[in-house]
Design an enzyme around this catalytic site. Structure first.
Site, PDB file in Angstrom:
ATOM      1  N   CYS A   1       0.816  -1.209   0.000  1.00 20.73           N
ATOM      2  CA  CYS A   1       0.000   0.000   0.000  1.00 20.73           C
ATOM      3  C   CYS A   1       0.852   1.262   0.000  1.00 20.73           C
ATOM      4  O   CYS A   1       0.475   2.282  -0.577  1.00 20.73           O
ATOM      5  CB  CYS A   1      -0.951  -0.008   1.195  1.00 20.73           C
ATOM      6  SG  CYS A   1      -0.097  -0.126   2.791  1.00 20.73           S
TER       7      CYS A   1
ATOM      8  N   HIS B   1      -2.379   0.524   7.276  1.00 17.99           N
ATOM      9  CA  HIS B   1      -2.584   0.788   5.853  1.00 17.99           C
ATOM     10  C   HIS B   1      -2.194   2.224   5.544  1.00 17.99           C
ATOM     11  O   HIS B   1      -2.514   3.157   6.279  1.00 17.99           O
ATOM     12  CB  HIS B   1      -4.054   0.555   5.485  1.00 17.99           C
ATOM     13  CG  HIS B   1      -4.348   0.824   4.026  1.00 17.99           C
ATOM     14  ND1 HIS B   1      -3.850   0.044   3.014  1.00 17.99           N
ATOM     15  CD2 HIS B   1      -5.097   1.801   3.441  1.00 17.99           C
ATOM     16  CE1 HIS B   1      -4.281   0.526   1.849  1.00 17.99           C
ATOM     17  NE2 HIS B   1      -5.032   1.591   2.088  1.00 17.99           N
TER      18      HIS B   1
ATOM     19  N   PHE C   1      27.076  22.207 -21.221  1.00 16.91           N
ATOM     20  CA  PHE C   1      27.960  22.537 -20.116  1.00 16.91           C
ATOM     21  C   PHE C   1      28.121  21.334 -19.197  1.00 16.91           C
ATOM     22  O   PHE C   1      27.332  20.369 -19.227  1.00 16.91           O
ATOM     23  CB  PHE C   1      27.379  23.738 -19.355  1.00 16.91           C
ATOM     24  CG  PHE C   1      28.339  24.383 -18.408  1.00 16.91           C
ATOM     25  CD1 PHE C   1      29.383  25.153 -18.881  1.00 16.91           C
ATOM     26  CD2 PHE C   1      28.205  24.222 -17.033  1.00 16.91           C
ATOM     27  CE1 PHE C   1      30.273  25.750 -18.003  1.00 16.91           C
ATOM     28  CE2 PHE C   1      29.072  24.818 -16.162  1.00 16.91           C
ATOM     29  CZ  PHE C   1      30.129  25.585 -16.641  1.00 16.91           C
ATOM     30  N   ALA C   2      29.142  21.394 -18.380  1.00 18.26           N
ATOM     31  CA  ALA C   2      29.431  20.280 -17.480  1.00 18.26           C
ATOM     32  C   ALA C   2      28.254  20.035 -16.550  1.00 18.26           C
ATOM     33  O   ALA C   2      27.774  20.950 -15.883  1.00 18.26           O
ATOM     34  CB  ALA C   2      30.696  20.582 -16.673  1.00 18.26           C
ATOM     35  N   GLY C   3      27.799  18.770 -16.515  1.00 18.54           N
ATOM     36  CA  GLY C   3      26.715  18.394 -15.626  1.00 18.54           C
ATOM     37  C   GLY C   3      25.341  18.736 -16.116  1.00 18.54           C
ATOM     38  O   GLY C   3      24.372  18.691 -15.347  1.00 18.54           O
ATOM     39  N   CYS C   4      25.185  19.056 -17.394  1.00 23.14           N
ATOM     40  CA  CYS C   4      23.859  19.412 -17.891  1.00 23.14           C
ATOM     41  C   CYS C   4      22.976  18.199 -18.127  1.00 23.14           C
ATOM     42  O   CYS C   4      21.787  18.342 -18.405  1.00 23.14           O
ATOM     43  CB  CYS C   4      23.982  20.235 -19.166  1.00 23.14           C
ATOM     44  SG  CYS C   4      24.634  19.302 -20.577  1.00 23.14           S
TER      45      CYS C   4
ATOM     46  N   SER D   1      24.629  12.530 -20.609  1.00 14.34           N
ATOM     47  CA  SER D   1      24.722  11.067 -20.652  1.00 14.34           C
ATOM     48  C   SER D   1      23.434  10.389 -20.237  1.00 14.34           C
ATOM     49  O   SER D   1      23.067   9.352 -20.801  1.00 14.34           O
ATOM     50  CB  SER D   1      25.872  10.600 -19.742  1.00 14.34           C
ATOM     51  OG  SER D   1      27.085  11.182 -20.120  1.00 14.34           O
TER      52      SER D   1
END
Length: 1949
Positions: free
Chosen positions: A814, A900, A1049-1052, A1055
């Protein structure tokens, strides 16, 4: 059979290898000689065809007879004889049986360790030895790995071998600590090697923890090669401690029907009657394996046989057992448990049980109890248990001694037996003295003091006893007869005595009968002889001699008969083993003589007269009495005497044995009844079917049990606790016992487990319990996942699993349904998240999920959940979460037990502990989700998908690549309703020139790592590269491929969406290329690729050999130029390419200057046409870093900037260069370069290491380093190391943070301006469309977005504080304000800084004027400011010294040595000129002998060691410069290199590891620092006279540059242990420094010394400030009798380079020393000069803190070179000693070449430290050096002035008593005795008193003056000479008050 041997025959020499025996006999028909093992002798027996002589058992061979085929494998440690011809030997007439010395050696417990050692030693070539060693290592490696895996615990030194002898393959390389590691090792062996092999049938385990049971199942499954046979776990909860140890689950009414039961460490708590009740309650039970923890010797005494393993004491009927000296691990058990060792069988009615002791490991016994009695079972038998090698001494003659007090070691007893007989003059104390040398050994700790005393007395009293053995030549037969008569004299004499007695008794009676009878026949041995007639007529003649007138008066029985019938006969009767001559008689004498087996006499019917009978018996007792006298007075026969001597003195080895007998009893119930109504096992939903069990023999049918007692009686004795974690022994009513069945795991690995069932209800399913998983230590959830939790919801403890759990989806869901309905995340995904966070035990519960699971979900998905339960309202999750919703909890209504969870459900009041798990109603349809808010985080399902093309937008596509399924799927893909940041799918064609350039450089080894790989690793890649090079010359035609480029940009988040895209069906055939292995691991973890699928992610070079239709290249700009083209050329199957990267983070640069790859167009220019959008936002960076770059962020974390010295996070250390990364990695730190971290994400703060190479780092690489962390940035070590250029990103970020901090503290100051990355990197961003909002849409067509406003910053100061450091560190790291430049601290208020540099002092300086100040008028001008500005501090309270009690030691016994005579021969006749050197046309003068006194020896004794005196030796200083000083090449300052910083960093952490403290800085204590300044000024100024200071005024000359030192030589006579009898030695150089440095840096070193003394652990000894007596006391408490390690060094001071300076700077920063002092110290070390030239930053004797810095450097090297842990270590400058030889640090071989310092480790059982031999007995002055000083002083007449100091040094060892001999090498004993002799000859009586042990006599005058009750002689030795004389002459009352309390100022060491 084949034999390898070398022999000589009648022909030429034959060197045979592996020849059959028949061929050997054919080649040597004349016979040959060969030594072989005994087992080969039957194969080489002589035969008629080959008369081979009997063969010895050892092979004769020669090393010169090459080649041979290892004939030495048949020999045993004998040197090879010369190669000679062996001639056949004739067979001996009677071959003697083999003696014990010639038999082959028998080894037990495996192959002997040195059996093949001679074979290995025979191999002189290193290659041959390596070949042999490789096979040895290959054979040992699996066993060693298995042993370390199974037994990882660190064992005491002598226990690994003891465990090996007991059959437990433990090693001495264990590393894990444990409260009782030996017991844990034995228990592990019992479970995983002993029991796991015996569980061949379904089994039940009782009294075991759940974790141990899970591991036992895995071990058994691996052994039986099928599913585990351990099915059930039965844990009755009988005490409160059991409830904490075992899982609380109900127990069925009947026991499981398995034929095997295993009872873990509990048998000692159950009686045989209870075990009988268990067998009756379990009719299917056939065998019960039980472990019994019981010292068997408890039946004979209270002293254990293995005190280091356990101790015990008996109290009444109980035995208190203590494990390995750990009181917390003790427990109590019944003393009656010993009956399990004395019982062979149990009979309880019709039940018969057999008890067998399978194995015994010290106090742990494995007992097997089986049903029934076997036919060959003996009812009574004897068992032997482990016991020491001991003998049992006899009882004294007058009384009895307990057996335990008569057991002594056999080796000691035998050695003492020889010793007392070998001493020429045995003294009463000699046996006790010998025993004293043995009793302190660790292997004899089991012997009681009473036994040692009894052994000494026994040896002393039996020393004169000798065996009566003699050896006679027996040269004649007569001598043989005489020797035989002498040996048999006692039985011969006894026989003759009885014969003479019987004969003497029979003669009177015979004479009386012969008067009336005659002898007619003599019968001897059945032959009848007729006596001579004279004998027949003898009675007649007698009758005639009787006058007739007397006949009537004779008695009737003496009258002759009427007729002369012969009635007398002599006969021999043959008995069983002897023949006796019998004379039959009648009457009582006949009966008596018959019993005695003596000759009997037959008489006529007439009875002889009673007087004659009495006369005969009286005559017969004479020889009997004489024989009895001789029997009791004379000695036993020689054989008896020798037997009694052997029994008394040569005692047999004693064994601990028990006689076992059957036992009859009545059965009693096994377990108590928990309640009147027992709970039955509840049925749960069924589990998935498990693999079937392998075929096994069916168990025997259960016998029809007779009526037996119930399973749960009303009472039971004490429950069974665990020795590893023993519970209290008291009994208590039990809770419900728990039966924990274990099901099969969800997956099906090679080892599967069956699904067990409950016995009570076989068809009922049970609760699922997953297989055990490895867990991390239990920690609070808020520490594992840091954050600001609401209402302390993250405070519960959690054991995080190392791998994800595989628990099936629960039925009580639940909570999951409610959270799924609120957030839109599928409940299966929520359950998968919980499986990654919680261990299996926290996911399986009968009550469902709890609020702990809700908190974990709220943290993962960024929720703030409000939970309502009645009137109670709780919040769970993060306070900063962006999403919130509410859940209600409905408590259970009795009789229900499960609550519950639901959205907007009715409420009822309940407690704060909420759990819920009722099956939730299905929520479906649009209404269920439309009204609920949805979260934007977490995985989302792919279906339903949005339309392919949004309305109003048409993608620009190429005809073929853009319309492929991959292109359509990429454009269709949505993540959180957002498309990929692309406008279209591009078509890309290979650029062949770029591919050709790269492949050519790869082939030539100019790029990549292929050329640097070993030949075996590049065999697959080199042919491929060569083939690609050929293909690039003649490329095949191929169509363009589809390509999308996600840049941002880095970390956008580049991946993550691609990883989700690859999880779809369309992109399942993919491969990912990464530039580094770090990124490869992250991709594998994100894609969950394991096993066969792991090939899909690889680095860029190995990826060229792989194929897939989808190619993903991550961080493409970090790869060589042209890699995309080469990858497409290498893989013609590629249809779609996805490239990820950030052009702002730099590009690839070849490291080889010959590479031509740099000639190509950079990738950022080549790939710019394929970038649709540049994503200028970040999801990774905290707000502080993101605001600095002007980039929006979705990370709510504030972030921080700090300067820290310790990396407490999991993120690596980022360094600027590869060389530093390799050095730090070798030192045990995880280090990578700035550029190598590209693409990685770290949740913890990232540590950026700064050095001079950081100035050379471009802003592209600096951007990479700053953008790796989610929480903040840590620079290290200090702000001064930042790049000098203000436009450098590191410096700009530091300045931005400083200004932001100032603005938040004072809003009137301007807000700092962030960096505009679009302008900073405009060259890389030109022509690109920039997106600044992640919520974009393709409808805009990619139009440029306006800049977003900067997110508001937090105004609190806590944003600059790291939040991921654990709370157990002593202090926080050094933050931003700790390293502010001092010229900037004026503009920023102190209140704005996170930490004060100088905390507010609590000292009231207003009263400083009350204290007198030093008059500084005579002080030099340069000293006035510092001297006058500091007020003196109050003196600290002196701590009373500890009370020293004289130990109860034995007086030292010295052998007689004439010290003066030894001094005459101490110096050998040597020409002093041979010891000098010729330097610059002059001879040195270190051994002057002209005009020197030589009253003791032929030469002056000063020649024993060099004399350094610059006035007498003009060459001394200049000749020593080459060895003592190191010079710089130029006057330029020494430059701290990156290697110096890396090594200094490693040494600093090693030093802190030695002190067992955190490397983080501690708060600065200004009061303590001020006191150090005052103390330093007192030593330099106040304590000196004005004349002295004025005479040295040149040292304060302002014109004297403070970096200039004056070098001079130290005047000394180097008389120490290492300098005796040596030639010329370089002098020690001293440096005269400016007073400015002494006064400024002196307090800093004193301050550091105080801090170090506070933190110093007990196992670390620093000799500074310690007396030799304190050294001796420390050694007694910490050192062990083992081989010690002394780490000597070559040129210790000169080998300290820049790493030492870095280490000193780190130490000062840890102490929070103000930065100007650190800068001054570094400046002086790097710019030091002397009159001979500029010096390197070496250690100079004379600089402030020389001793402390040398000691710390030495200690840091030791802890870098070795794994010391808690090993006792003594360090003093360059001198060091380690208690035992530690293991080498695995990283030391890589670090050693980087240091200029070269250690020279030496091992010895006699450790020499600071001129003292140290050991567990204490410390003793090196006797040879002390004797040399005494002899030299005796010779030059200075002994009266120096002898007090020498006596003080000698008294240190003298105070140890007789135990000092264990510290001195045997060759130095003569010098110790000579020192004692010289002191006794020349010391005064009051000085000699210091050599006495114990207290000074109670002289009332002295004690009343000193107000002491006793005075020890060591304290007496410290008094000044005047006080000692007054005390000695009983004139202490003449001393001034308190005078005797001041110790002498004379030096004593």
């Amino acid at each position: 059979m084949v034999l390898t041997l070398c022999f000589h025959s009648d022909r030429d020499h034959h060197f045979l290898s592996t020849l059959p025996l028949a061929e050997i006999r054919r080649l040597a028909p004349g016979g040959f000689s060969v030594f072989v093992p005994e087992d080969l002798l039957p194969h080489l027996s002589p035969s008629p065809s080959c008369p081979t002589p009997p063969l010895p058992r050892e092979l004769t061979w020669s090393a010169a007879c090459n080649p041979t085929n290892f004939p030495h494998l048949f020999r045993h440690h004998r040197p090879p004889p010369p190669c000679t011809r062996l001639t056949p030997r004739p067979p001996p007439p009677t071959p003697a049986p083999p003696s014990a010395s010639t038999l082959p050696r028998v080894f037990h417990g495996g192959a002997p360790p040195a059996a093949f050692q001679p074979a290995i030693d025979f191999l002189h070539n290193t290659i041959q030895k390596d070949t042999i060693a490789s096979s040895i290592i290959a054979a040992l490696n699996p066993s060693l790995t298995s042993s370390l895996t199974l037994y990882p615990y660190a064992l005491p030194p002598r226990w690994p071998s003891a465990l090996n002898q007991a059959g437990i393959p433990a090693t001495s390389y264990g590393h894990q600590s444990h409260p009782h590691p030996i017991h844990k090792t034995i228990e592990t062996h019992l479970l995983h090697e002993h029991w796991a092999n015996r569980a061949t049938l379904p089994s039940t385990v009782m009294f075991m923890k759940r974790s141990k049971f899970d591991k036992l199942r895995v071990s058994n499954a691996a052994l039986v090669k099928s599913a585990s046979n351990f099915l059930h776990l039965l844990n009755p909860i009988l005490t409160a401690r059991d409830a904490d140890r075992y899982t609380h689950l109900p127990l069925p009414d009947t026991l499981p029907s398995t034929p095997l039961y295993f009872m873990h460490h509990s048998l000692m708590y159950f009686s045989p009657s209870q075990i009988a009740g268990l067998f009756l309650a379990a009719p299917f039970l056939e065998r019960l394996y039980a472990s019994l923890v019981l010292p068997a010797e408890s039946t004979i005494g209270s002293h254990p046989f293995f005190p280091s393993l356990y101790r015990y004491r008996t109290t009444g009927e109980h035995l208190h057992y203590v494990l390995e000296g750990n009181p917390s691990s003790s427990y109590t058990q019944p003393l009656t448990a010993t009956q399990w060792l004395t019982t062979s069988s149990i009979t309880a009615g019709d039940l018969h049980l057999t008890v067998t002791v399978l194995e015994s490991w010290f106090s742990v016994h494995s007992i097997l109890i089986t049903r029934g009695v076997r036919p060959l079972e003996l009812p009574r038998d004897i068992i032997s248990l482990p016991s020491p090698d001991a003998v049992l001494l006899p009882n004294p003659s007058a009384f009895d001694i307990p057996l335990r007090s008569r057991l002594v070691p056999r080796d000691v007893c035998e050695s003492l037996f020889v010793y007392v007989r070998a001493v020429r003059t045995l003294r009463t104390t000699d046996p006790a003295g010998f025993i004293r040398t043995q009793s302190n050994k660790a292997e004899f700790d089991w012997v009681t003091a009473e036994a040692w005393d009894h052994l000494a007395q026994f040896a002393l009293l039996t020393a004169p006893v000798r065996p009566n053995t003699y050896f006679l030549p027996l040269l004649s037969p007569l001598a043989v007869v005489r020797h035989w008569l002498f040996r048999k004299q006692r039985p011969i004499f006894a026989t003759l005595t009885l014969l003479s007695a019987s004969t003497a008794a029979a003669i009177p009676i015979a004479i009386a009968r012969l008067r009336t009878h005659s002898v007619t026949q003599l019968t001897i041995l059945g032959h009848h002889f007729t006596p001579p007639k004279i004998l027949a007529r003898l009675p007649v003649a007698l009758k005639r001699l009787i006058p007739k007138r007397l006949l009537p008066h004779l008695p009737s029985h003496l009258r002759p008969p009427p007729s002369w019938s012969p009635v007398f006969t002599l006969t021999f009767s043959e008995l069983p083993k002897a023949r006796f001559l019998t004379f039959p008689i009648s009457g009582q004498t006949h009966t008596l003589l018959r019993q005695l087996h003596v000759p009997a006499i037959l008489f006529a019917p007439q009875r002889p007269s009673r007087p004659l009978i009495f006369a005969g018996l009286l005559i017969g007792t004479v020889p009997v009495l004489y024989g009895a006298y001789r029997w009791f007075v004379s000695r036993f026969d020689p054989q008896t005497v020798y037997n009694r001597y052997s029994d008394l003195l040569h005692r047999p080895t004693w064994h601990l044995t028990f006689e076992r007998e059957p036992l009859s009893c009545f059965p009693t119930p096994f377990l108590p009844h928990p309640s009147s109504h027992p709970r039955r096992a509840r049925r749960l939903p069924p589990l998935p079917p498990a693999p079937p069990l392998p075929p096994q023999p069916p168990p025997p049918p259960p016998p029809q049990p007779s009526p037996h007692p119930p399973l749960f009686p009303a009472s039971i004795p004490s429950p069974p606790p665990r020795p590893s974690s023993p519970p209290p022994p008291a009994t208590s009513p039990a809770s419900t016992p728990a039966l924990t069945p274990i099901p099969a795991p969800k997956t099906a690995p090679p080892l599967t487990f069956p699904s067990p069932t409950l016995v009570a209800e076989p068809d009922a399913p049970v609760t699922a319990r997953p297989s055990p998983l490895p867990l991390a230590p239990s920690r609070p959830f808020s520490e594992l996942y840091p954050g600001h939790y609401a209402d302390h919801s993250g405070s519960f403890f959690l054991q995080q699993p190392l791998v994800a759990s595989s628990v099936p989806y629960p039925a009580l869901d639940c909570l999951l349904v409610s959270c799924s309905a609120a957030s839109g995340i599928p409940k299966e995904d929520l359950w998968a998240t919980l499986c990654h966070i919680f261990p299996p035990s926290d996911l399986v519960s009968d009550l469902g999920l709890s609020t702990n699971h809700l908190t974990a979900l709220a943290f993962t998905y960024q929720w703030l959940v409000t939970l309502r339960s009645g009137e109670l309202v709780q919040r769970h999750g993060l306070l900063s979460a962006p999403f919130a919703f509410e859940i209600t909890h409905t408590p259970p209504v009795p009789p229900a037990t499960v609550g519950h969870f639901a959205l907007s459900a009715p409420l009822t009041p309940t407690s704060a502990c909420l759990t819920g798990g009722a099956p939730s109603p299905v929520i479906s349809g649009p209404k269920a989700s439309a009204s609920l808010p949805r979260a934007r985080f977490g995985p989302r399902p792919e279906a339903p998908r949005p339309p392919l093309t949004p309305p109003g937008f048409t993608p620009i596509t190429e005809p073929t690549p853009a319309t492929s399924p991959f292109a359509l799927a990429a454009l269709r893909f949505r993540l959180n309703r957002q498309p990929l940041p692309i406008r279209q799918v591009h078509a890309y064609s290979i650029a062949l020139p770029r591919a050709k350039n790269l492949v050519s450089n790869l082939k030539n080894g100019f790029d990549g790592l292929v050329s640097s790989l070993p030949a075996s690793d590049r065999t697959n890649l080199l042919p491929l590269i060569q083939a690609l090079d050929h293909t690039a010359d003649f490329p095949p035609a191929r169509p363009p491929v589809g390509l999308i480029h996600i840049a941002g940009f880095a970390g956008c988040g580049k991946s993550y969406p691609i990883q989700q895209l690859l999880a779809t069906q369309t992109f399942r055939h993919f491969r990912v290329v990464t530039p580094t292995t770090e990124l490869r691991h992250e991709w594998k973890r994100a894609l969950k690729l394991e096993g066969p699928s792991s090939w899909r992610v690889s680095t860029w070079e190995t990826a060229l050999a792989k194929r897939a239709s989808v190619l993903v290249i991550d961080e493409v700009y970090k790869l060589p130029r042209g890699y995309l083209d080469l990858a497409l050329l290498a893989d013609p199957t590629v249809e779609f390419v996805i490239i990820l990267g950030d052009p702002l983070q730099g590009s690839y640069n070849p490291t080889n200057p010959d590479s031509s790859n740099h000639r190509l167009i950079p990738e950022e220019d080549h790939l710019r046409p394929f970038i649709d959008f540049y994503c200028l936002w970040t999801r990774r960076l905290p707000r502080l870093v993101a605001d600095f770059f002007g980039v929006p962020t979705t990370n709510p974390t504030r972030g921080h900037l700090a300067f820290a010295s310790l990396n407490t996070t999991q993120s690596p250390l980022l360094v600027p260069s590869d060389s530093m990364a390799r050095a730090l990695t070798a030192g045990g730190h995880r280090a990578i370069t700035y550029a190598a971290s590209q693409g990685s994400t770290y949740p913890a703060p990232v540590h950026i290491f700064l050095d001079r190479n950081s100035n050379l780092v471009t802003n592209h690489v600096a951007l990479v380093a700053l953008t790796r962390s989610r929480s903040g940035v840590h620079f290290r070590p200090r702000a001064q190391d930042l790049p000098r250029h203000p436009q450098h990103l590191f410096t700009a970020f530091y300045k931005y943070a400083i200004d932001l901090l100032a603005h938040e503290a004072d809003p009137s100051k301007p807000r700092p301006t962030p960096v505009d990355v679009t302008l900073l990197f405009q060259q890389q961003l030109r022509g690109l469309t920039i997106l600044r909002d992640p919520s974009f849409s393709r409808i805009t067509g990619g139009a440029t977005h306006a800049f977003l406003a900067h997110a508001p910053l937090f105004t609190n100061l806590h944003g600059l504080r790291p939040t991921t450091f654990p709370d157990n560190l002593p202090t926080a790291p050094t933050y931003l304000a700790r390293s502010l430049p001092y010229h900037q601290t004026e503009s920023y208020p102190t209140s704005a800084l996170p930490h004060r540099v100088f905390p507010a002092s609590t000292t009231d300086w207003s009263a400083a004027d009350d204290h007198p100040r030093v008059n500084p008028t005579f002080v030099a001008e340069t000293r006035l400011p510092l001297q006058s500005e500091l007020a003196p501090t109050l003196p600290s309270q002196p701590e009373p010294s500890p009370t020293y009690h004289s130990p109860a030691t034995f007086e030292t016994v010295y052998p007689g040595v004439d010290g003066e005579a030894l001094a005459r021969t101490f110096l050998a006749a040597t020409d002093p000129l041979e010891l000098e050197i010729f330097f610059r046309n002059n001879w040195s003068n270190q051994f002057p002998f002209i005009n020197r006194p030589d009253t003791v020896a032929c030469n002056p004794l000063t020649l024993v060691a060099p004399t350094h005196n610059q006035k007498q030796d003009p060459t001394l200083l200049h000749a020593s410069l080459a060895k003592r000083l190191r010079f710089r090449d130029s006057t330029a300052p020494y430059t701290i290199t990156a290697k110096d910083q890396a090594l200094g960093y490693i040494l600093y952490h090693s030093l802190q590891r030695a002190y067992c403290r955190s490397p983080e800085p501690v708060p600065f204590d200004p009061v303590l620092f001020a006191s150090c300044i005052a103390e330093n000024d007192f030593a330099q100024l106040t304590s000196k006279t004005q004349a002295t200071i004025q005479a040295n005024a040149f040292r304060s000359d302002p014109d004297w540059r403070h970096t200039f030192v004056r070098i001079f030589s130290k005047t000394q006579h180097k008389v120490n242990e290492n300098s005796l009898f040596t030639s010329w030695k370089a002098c020690q150089t001293l440096a005269l420094m400016h007073d400015y440095l002494i006064l400024v840096l002196g307090p800093v070193k004193k301050y550091q010394r105080i801090l170090d003394s506070r933190d110093r652990p007990a196992h670390l000894y620093i000799h500074a400030g310690q007396t030799p007596h304190q050294l001796s006391e420390w050694c007694q408490n910490h050192l062990t009798p083992s081989v010690h390690l002394a780490n000597d060094y070559t040129a210790f001071d000169q080998s300290q380079h820049g790493e030492a300076v870095v280490l000193e700077a780190w130490k000062m920063r840890r102490a929070s020393i103000p930065e100007p002092f650190i800068t001054l110290h570094v400046h002086v070390k790097t710019n030091i000069e002397c009159q001979f030239g500029p010096l390197t930053c070496m250690r100079i004797t004379g600089e402030p803190g020389t001793y402390d810095d040398n000691t710390d450097y030495n200690l840091a090297i030791l802890y870098t070179q070795y794994l010391l842990h808690r090993t006792p270590v003594l360090v003093s400058g360059d001198d060091s000693l380690v208690d035992r030889v530690p293991p080498m640090n695995p990283s030391w071989p890589a670090l050693a070449p980087l240091f200029a310092l070269k250690p020279k480790p030496e091992t010895s059982p006699f450790g020499l430290f600071c001129g003292y031999f140290v050991g567990p007995a204490g410390a003793v002055r090196a006797p040879r050096a002390l004797f040399a000083k005494l002899a030299i002083a005796l010779e030059d007449g200075s002994l009266p002035e120096k002898i007090a100091s020498y006596v003080a040094e000698f008294s240190v060892g003298q105070s140890l008593g007789d135990s000092l001999w264990s510290l001195i090498p045997p060759e130095l004993v003569i010098y110790q005795s000579a020192c004692f002799d010289l002191i006794c000859r020349h010391a005064s009586p009051q000085l000699k008193l210091a050599l006495r042990l114990g207290e000074v006599p109670d002289w009332g005058s002295l004690l009343s003056q000193l107000k002491l009750r006793f005075l020890t002689r060591p304290l007496f030795a410290l008094l000044d000479a005047h006080t000692r004389v007054m005390v000695r002459t009983h004139k202490a009352h003449l001393l001034p008050s308190g005078h005797a309390l001041h110790p002498s100022t004379e030096p004593f060491y």
